[in-house]
Design an enzyme around this catalytic site. Structure first.
Site, PDB file in Angstrom:
ATOM      1  N   ASP A  90       0.841  -1.154  -0.170  1.00  0.00           N
ATOM      2  CA  ASP A  90       0.200  -0.193   0.166  1.00  0.00           C
ATOM      3  C   ASP A  90       1.145   1.488   0.057  1.00  0.00           C
ATOM      4  O   ASP A  90       1.516   1.706   0.873  1.00  0.00           O
ATOM      5  CB  ASP A  90      -1.119  -0.217   1.336  1.00  0.00           C
ATOM      6  CG  ASP A  90      -2.085  -0.774   1.395  1.00  0.00           C
ATOM      7  OD1 ASP A  90      -1.875  -2.147   0.675  1.00  0.00           O
ATOM      8  OD2 ASP A  90      -2.795  -0.682   1.742  1.00  0.00           O
ATOM      9  N   LYS A 152      -7.065   3.456  -2.908  1.00  0.00           N
ATOM     10  CA  LYS A 152      -7.344   3.593  -0.892  1.00  0.00           C
ATOM     11  C   LYS A 152      -7.050   5.073  -1.793  1.00  0.00           C
ATOM     12  O   LYS A 152      -6.494   5.940  -1.521  1.00  0.00           O
ATOM     13  CB  LYS A 152      -6.025   2.489  -0.420  1.00  0.00           C
ATOM     14  CG  LYS A 152      -5.852   3.126   0.691  1.00  0.00           C
ATOM     15  CD  LYS A 152      -5.056   2.193   1.394  1.00  0.00           C
ATOM     16  CE  LYS A 152      -5.295   1.971   3.210  1.00  0.00           C
ATOM     17  NZ  LYS A 152      -3.736   1.867   3.406  1.00  0.00           N
ATOM     18  N   LYS A 181     -10.383   0.215  -2.519  1.00  0.00           N
ATOM     19  CA  LYS A 181     -10.412  -0.087  -0.819  1.00  0.00           C
ATOM     20  C   LYS A 181     -11.159   0.976  -0.591  1.00  0.00           C
ATOM     21  O   LYS A 181     -10.217   2.487  -0.430  1.00  0.00           O
ATOM     22  CB  LYS A 181      -8.126  -0.524  -0.401  1.00  0.00           C
ATOM     23  CG  LYS A 181      -8.440  -0.955   1.342  1.00  0.00           C
ATOM     24  CD  LYS A 181      -6.706  -0.692   1.231  1.00  0.00           C
ATOM     25  CE  LYS A 181      -6.886  -1.007   3.236  1.00  0.00           C
ATOM     26  NZ  LYS A 181      -6.112  -1.962   3.363  1.00  0.00           N
TER      27      LYS A 181
END
Length: 221
Positions: A90, A152, A181
């Site tokens: 991430d 995300k 996400k």
């Protein structure tokens, strides 16, 4: 949706700066027991977690939480994390590049990290709380063109976290191969269900297992 199914969407997360190995072991054991999608932990714990829990899907963060490291540093971080046992990355984008309109630089960095990841999952954190809608839309294109696997919402360290409105915006502008996400401020079962219903494939949450424990125990009985 039952608790077990909900947890299959969750990156069980502990990124608190004061986290100890005892804390990390606790969430790793929960991740194994409850079959979360992954555990998301700081990079310096990846090797120990992988050695202790080889069956666990380990996610870690790169350029976290501010994103203003150089691309070369982020690539080096990524390669080290993968070599030590992470299978999901991430990354945080460079928000300075966003604010000065240099979206080519953002795309280039995403491409570099995706090249380092290969077939491993790359999620791109855009930190929505600092962005206006036009920047979020431009970043959907950067992430699509950069070949990342996920967009995300948040680090959880910004001024606010995920919102349903941002998920709806993403869906209109990401490419067909990009998943979503939601992370940051997701603290209830109803929140998790709402984000999944909106199309999120992953939920970043630190409280999910605790919230769902009673439901999970009922399902086992």
């Amino acid at each position: 949706m039952l608790g077990k199914e909900l947890l299959s969407y969750v990156d069980h997360t502990l990124l608190r700066p004061t986290a100890t190995w005892e804390d990390i072991k606790e969430i790793c054991e929960a991740g194994v027991a409850y079959k979360t999608a992954s555990v998301c932990i700081p990079p310096d714990f990846v090797a120990s977690a992988h050695e202790s829990y080889p069956e666990l899907n380990i996610c870690t963060v790169i350029g976290f939480p501010l994103g203003y490291e150089t691309t070369e540093v982020k690539v080096a971080e990524t390669k080290q994390a993968l070599s030590e046992g992470a299978s999901e990355i991430d990354m945080v984008i460079n928000l300075g590049n966003v604010k000065q309109g240099d979206f080519d630089a953002v795309t280039s960095e995403i491409k570099a990290l995706k090249a380092a990841c290969g077939d491993k999952i790359l999620k791109v954190i855009i930190e929505t709380c600092y962005l206006i809608d036009s920047e979020k839309i431009a970043l959907c294109k950067c992430i699509t063109d950069g070949g990342a696997d996920y967009i995300k919402t948040s680090t959880g360290f910004g001024s606010s976290g995920a919102s349903i409105e941002d998920i709806q915006l993403f869906k209109k502008h990401i490419g067909p191969n990009v998943k979503i996400k939601a992370a940051g401020g997701i603290r209830s079962i109803s929140d998790m269900k709402a984000y999944i219903a909106e199309g999120c494939s992953r939920i970043g949450a630190s409280a999910a297992v605790e919230l769902l424990k009673d439901h999970l125990d009922e399902e086992v009985q």
